[in-house]
Design a protein around this motif. Structure first.
Motif, short mmCIF file in Angstrom:
data_model
loop_
_atom_site.label_atom_id
_atom_site.label_comp_id
_atom_site.label_asym_id
_atom_site.label_seq_id
_atom_site.Cartn_x
_atom_site.Cartn_y
_atom_site.Cartn_z
N VAL A 126 0.86 -1.18 0.00
CA VAL A 126 0.00 0.00 0.00
C VAL A 126 0.89 1.23 0.00
CG1 VAL A 126 -1.75 1.32 1.25
CG2 VAL A 126 -1.83 -1.19 1.27
N TYR A 127 0.65 2.13 -0.95
CA TYR A 127 1.38 3.39 -1.02
C TYR A 127 0.40 4.55 -0.82
CZ TYR A 127 5.20 0.69 -3.08
OH TYR A 127 6.19 -0.23 -3.29
N GLN A 128 0.84 5.52 -0.06
CA GLN A 128 0.06 6.73 0.18
C GLN A 128 0.73 7.86 -0.60
OE1 GLN A 128 0.32 8.71 4.20
NE2 GLN A 128 -1.83 8.08 4.32
N PHE A 129 -0.03 8.58 -1.41
CA PHE A 129 0.51 9.71 -2.15
C PHE A 129 0.16 10.98 -1.37
CE2 PHE A 129 0.76 6.40 -5.16
CZ PHE A 129 1.72 6.76 -6.10
N LEU A 130 1.20 11.58 -0.81
CA LEU A 130 1.06 12.72 0.09
C LEU A 130 1.14 14.02 -0.71
CD1 LEU A 130 1.09 13.82 3.05
CD2 LEU A 130 3.57 13.53 3.00
N ARG A 131 0.08 14.80 -0.63
CA ARG A 131 0.04 16.10 -1.30
C ARG A 131 0.14 17.17 -0.21
NH1 ARG A 131 -4.82 18.19 -5.36
NH2 ARG A 131 -3.76 20.07 -6.12
N LEU A 132 1.38 17.44 0.21
CA LEU A 132 1.61 18.33 1.35
C LEU A 132 1.02 19.72 1.13
CD1 LEU A 132 5.24 17.85 2.74
CD2 LEU A 132 3.09 17.59 3.98
N GLY A 133 1.09 20.20 -0.11
CA GLY A 133 0.62 21.54 -0.38
C GLY A 133 -0.88 21.70 -0.32
N LYS A 134 -1.61 20.60 -0.24
CA LYS A 134 -3.07 20.66 -0.23
C LYS A 134 -3.68 19.86 0.91
CE LYS A 134 -7.02 21.68 -2.34
NZ LYS A 134 -7.56 23.04 -2.29
N GLY A 135 -2.89 19.02 1.55
CA GLY A 135 -3.42 18.18 2.62
C GLY A 135 -4.22 17.00 2.10
N CYS A 136 -4.09 16.68 0.80
CA CYS A 136 -4.83 15.55 0.22
C CYS A 136 -3.98 14.28 0.27
CB CYS A 136 -5.18 15.84 -1.24
SG CYS A 136 -6.31 17.21 -1.49
N SER A 138 -3.96 10.26 -1.41
CA SER A 138 -4.51 9.26 -2.32
C SER A 138 -3.69 7.99 -2.15
CB SER A 138 -4.51 9.76 -3.76
OG SER A 138 -3.23 10.28 -4.13
N TYR A 139 -4.16 6.90 -2.75
CA TYR A 139 -3.56 5.60 -2.45
C TYR A 139 -3.42 4.74 -3.69
CZ TYR A 139 -4.54 7.02 2.29
OH TYR A 139 -4.55 7.72 3.47
N MET A 140 -2.40 3.88 -3.68
CA MET A 140 -2.25 2.84 -4.68
C MET A 140 -2.08 1.52 -3.95
SD MET A 140 0.42 2.42 -7.90
CE MET A 140 -0.14 3.92 -8.72
N ILE A 141 -2.99 0.59 -4.25
CA ILE A 141 -2.94 -0.76 -3.70
C ILE A 141 -2.34 -1.65 -4.77
CG2 ILE A 141 -4.26 -2.58 -2.57
CD1 ILE A 141 -4.55 0.22 -1.25
N VAL A 142 -1.22 -2.31 -4.48
CA VAL A 142 -0.47 -3.07 -5.48
C VAL A 142 -0.42 -4.54 -5.09
CG1 VAL A 142 1.76 -3.35 -6.60
CG2 VAL A 142 0.94 -1.06 -6.04
N SER A 143 -0.74 -5.41 -6.04
CA SER A 143 -0.66 -6.85 -5.81
C SER A 143 -0.56 -7.58 -7.13
CB SER A 143 -1.90 -7.34 -5.04
OG SER A 143 -1.91 -8.76 -4.96
N GLY A 144 0.39 -8.50 -7.23
CA GLY A 144 0.50 -9.35 -8.41
C GLY A 144 0.61 -8.60 -9.72
N ILE A 168 3.69 -2.13 -13.20
CA ILE A 168 2.36 -2.36 -12.62
C ILE A 168 1.29 -1.87 -13.60
CG2 ILE A 168 0.79 -1.69 -10.75
CD1 ILE A 168 3.39 -1.28 -9.04
N THR A 169 0.21 -2.62 -13.74
CA THR A 169 -0.93 -2.22 -14.55
C THR A 169 -2.04 -1.72 -13.64
OG1 THR A 169 -0.41 -3.88 -16.23
CG2 THR A 169 -2.65 -2.98 -16.23
N ILE A 170 -2.50 -0.50 -13.87
CA ILE A 170 -3.61 0.05 -13.08
C ILE A 170 -4.92 -0.52 -13.62
CG2 ILE A 170 -4.83 2.15 -12.42
CD1 ILE A 170 -2.14 3.63 -12.62
N LYS A 171 -5.60 -1.32 -12.79
CA LYS A 171 -6.81 -2.02 -13.23
C LYS A 171 -8.09 -1.37 -12.71
CE LYS A 171 -6.73 -5.62 -15.02
NZ LYS A 171 -6.71 -6.04 -16.44
N HIS A 172 -8.02 -0.70 -11.58
CA HIS A 172 -9.19 -0.08 -10.97
C HIS A 172 -8.84 1.31 -10.46
CE1 HIS A 172 -11.35 -3.93 -10.96
NE2 HIS A 172 -10.23 -4.48 -10.50
#
Length: 382
Positions: A126-136, A138-144, A168-172
Motif C-alpha cells: 500500500v502506497y500513500q501519495f502525500l500532497r503536502l501543499g493541499k493536505g490531500c 490518495s492511495y495505490m494498492i499493489v498486488s500481483g 504495474i498495470t492500473i486495473k481499478h
C-alpha cells in the motif's frame, strides 16, 4: 528570468523531503498578507515570515533584519518570478544559502510524494501519495503486478509514472465520494489506463459519464492473490461516502474520519440532514469493524497528523481513544460540534463538484485556480 549565481531553485519535491526529514528552513513568503494567512507552507522545523513583494521593491533591508544568517532561506511567491527577484536582492546583499521555490505555490500545491505504508498479506503493498501543499491523500494498492488507485488527484501522470516504473498495470480507479475540495483525477486516470472507474451511486446521480457502482458486498480484486477491497457504505460527509477495507488490514475512510478530526457534512448544503448519518457511521458502523484496522484517510488537517516518514495513519482503536470527534457521547453535543465548528468552505467548492460530475470542463489553469488554498474537509476543535 534566469537566477543569478547567488541563488538556487528548490523544487517542491526537495521541499517535501526537507519537511519530512524535519530539517530547519526559513521561509520568506512574499505573497500578499491575505493569501499568506489563508494558506502557507508549514512544517515542524519551518520558520515562516510574510513580507509582501511590493514592500521589498525598494530594498530588502527590512527582510534582512528578520532573517537568521545561519538558516537556509527559501523565498516563496505564487508562481516563481517575484520570489526569484527578491532572492536575488538578498543574495546581492551578501547572504548565502538563498533559494527560491521553483514554480511557486502553484507547483507546491500539485506535488505528490509517494510514501510506503505497508505490505499486504501476499507480499503486495500500500502506497500513500502525500500532497503536502493541499493536505490531500490518495492511495495505490499493489498486488500481483496490478493496482487500484483510490481518491486520485488530477495530476494523473504521477500515478502512471509510478506504476510504469514498477511494471504495474492500473486495473481499478476508485473515489470514496464526490469530492468538493479538489478536482478528482479518477475518471481521467481510468480513461488513460483503460481501468474501471468506480463511484458510490448515491453520489453519482447527476454525473454525465458511465461508471461502476461501489456497493456493499461487491468486492474488487487486485492481483493474482485476490486482495479484497471491500466497500463499506459510510455516509455523512456525503450521502454516498464509501470506505474500503483492504486485505483485512487497512481502512480507507475517505473524508469521514481523519487522524485528529472528523469529516464535515455540509459541502453539498446538507449539514443538518447528514449529521445523523455521520454519527451513525462513526459511532455504529465503524464500531462493528476490527479495532486493529489501520485508518488511512483522504486528507489531513494539521502537520501533527504526519507520522514517521510522512505517513498519515493510525489504528482505529487508538482513534476511538484519542480523536475528539469520536468521544462526544451525547448526540446533541455531537450535532452542535459538527454544525457549529465548521471552517470556511473550500474555494470554488460548488464549481469543483460540478467539474467532478462532468457538468463543466475547466481548463488546466482554471482547475489550478479552483484548487488554490488548503483543504477544508474536516471539523476541528470538537
Amino acid at each position: 528570468m534566469n537566477a543569478s549565481a547567488g541563488i538556487k531553485g528548490m523544487t517542491s519535491k526537495e521541499l517535501t523531503r526537507r519537511i519530512l526529514a524535519k530539517e530547519d528552513l526559513f521561509i520568506l513568503d512574499v505573497r500578499n498578507e491575505n493569501d499568506y494567512n489563508d494558506w502557507r507552507i508549514e512544517g515542524e522545523r519551518i520558520v515562516s515570515l510574510n513580507i509582501p513583494y511590493f514592500e521589498l521593491l525598494d530594498g530588502v533591508d527590512n527582510a534582512l533584519e528578520q532573517i537568521p544568517a545561519n538558516m537556509k532561506l527559501l523565498v516563496v511567491c505564487a508562481k516563481e518570478g517575484s520570489s526569484m527577484f527578491v532572492a536575488e536582492q538578498i543574495a546581492d546583499a551578501g547572504r548565502t544559502n538563498v533559494h527560491y521555490l521553483e514554480g511557486g505555490m502553484k507547483s507546491w500545491s500539485e506535488h505528490l510524494e509517494p510514501v510506503f505504508i505497508g505490505e499486504l498479506q501476499d507480499g503486495g503493498a500500500v502506497y500513500q501519495f502525500l500532497r503536502l501543499g493541499k493536505g490531500c491523500l490518495s492511495y495505490m494498492i499493489v498486488s500481483g503486478g496490478e493496482a487500484a488507485v483510490i481518491d486520485a488527484a488530477r495530476m494523473t501522470d504521477r500515478y502512471m509514472a509510478f506504476a510504469q516504473a514498477r511494471g504495474i498495470t492500473i486495473k481499478h480507479v476508485l473515489d470514496t465520494h464526490l469530492h468538493a475540495d479538489h478536482i478528482s483525477g479518477g475518471r481521467q486516470l481510468a480513461e488513460r489506463t483503460g481501468a474501471a472507474y468506480w463511484l458510490p451511486p448515491k453520489d453519482a446521480e447527476e454525473v454525465t459519464f458511465a461508471y461502476e457502482k461501489l456497493e456493499d458486498g461487491r468486492d474488487i480484486t487486485v492481483g493474482r492473490a485476490v486482495i479484497r477491497i471491500q466497500p463499506v457504505y459510510s455516509p455523512g460527509h456525503t450521502i454516498g461516502s464509501t470506505s474500503f477495507v483492504v486485505d483485512a488490514q487497512y481502512l480507507l475512510t475517505g473524508d469521514i474520519l481523519f487522524i485528529e478530526s472528523i469529516g464535515r457534512p455540509d459541502l453539498a448544503g446538507r449539514a443538518e440532514d447528514w449529521v445523523g448519518d455521520l454519527r451513525d457511521t462513526l459511532y455504529d458502523k465503524y464500531k462493528e469493524l476490527s479495532p486493529e484496522l489501520l485508518v488511512l484517510p483522504a486528507h489531513y488537517g494539521k502537520m501533527s497528523e504526519l507520522g514517521e516518514g510522512g505517513k498519515v495513519m493510525a489504528r482505529l482503536s487508538d482513534l476511538y481513544r484519542h480523536n475528539p470527534g469520536l468521544n462526544l457521547q451525547e448526540e446533541e453535543a455531537f450535532r452542535r460540534a459538527v454544525t457549529e465548528n465548521l471552517p470556511p468552505q473550500p474555494n470554488a467548492y460548488e464549481e469543483i463538484r460540478q467539474a467532478n460530475m462532468g457538468k463543466i470542463k475547466p481548463t488546466e489553469e482554471e482547475q489550478r485556480e479552483m484548487e488554490t488554498g488548503p483543504n477544508r474537509c474536516a471539523v476541528h476543535d470538537q
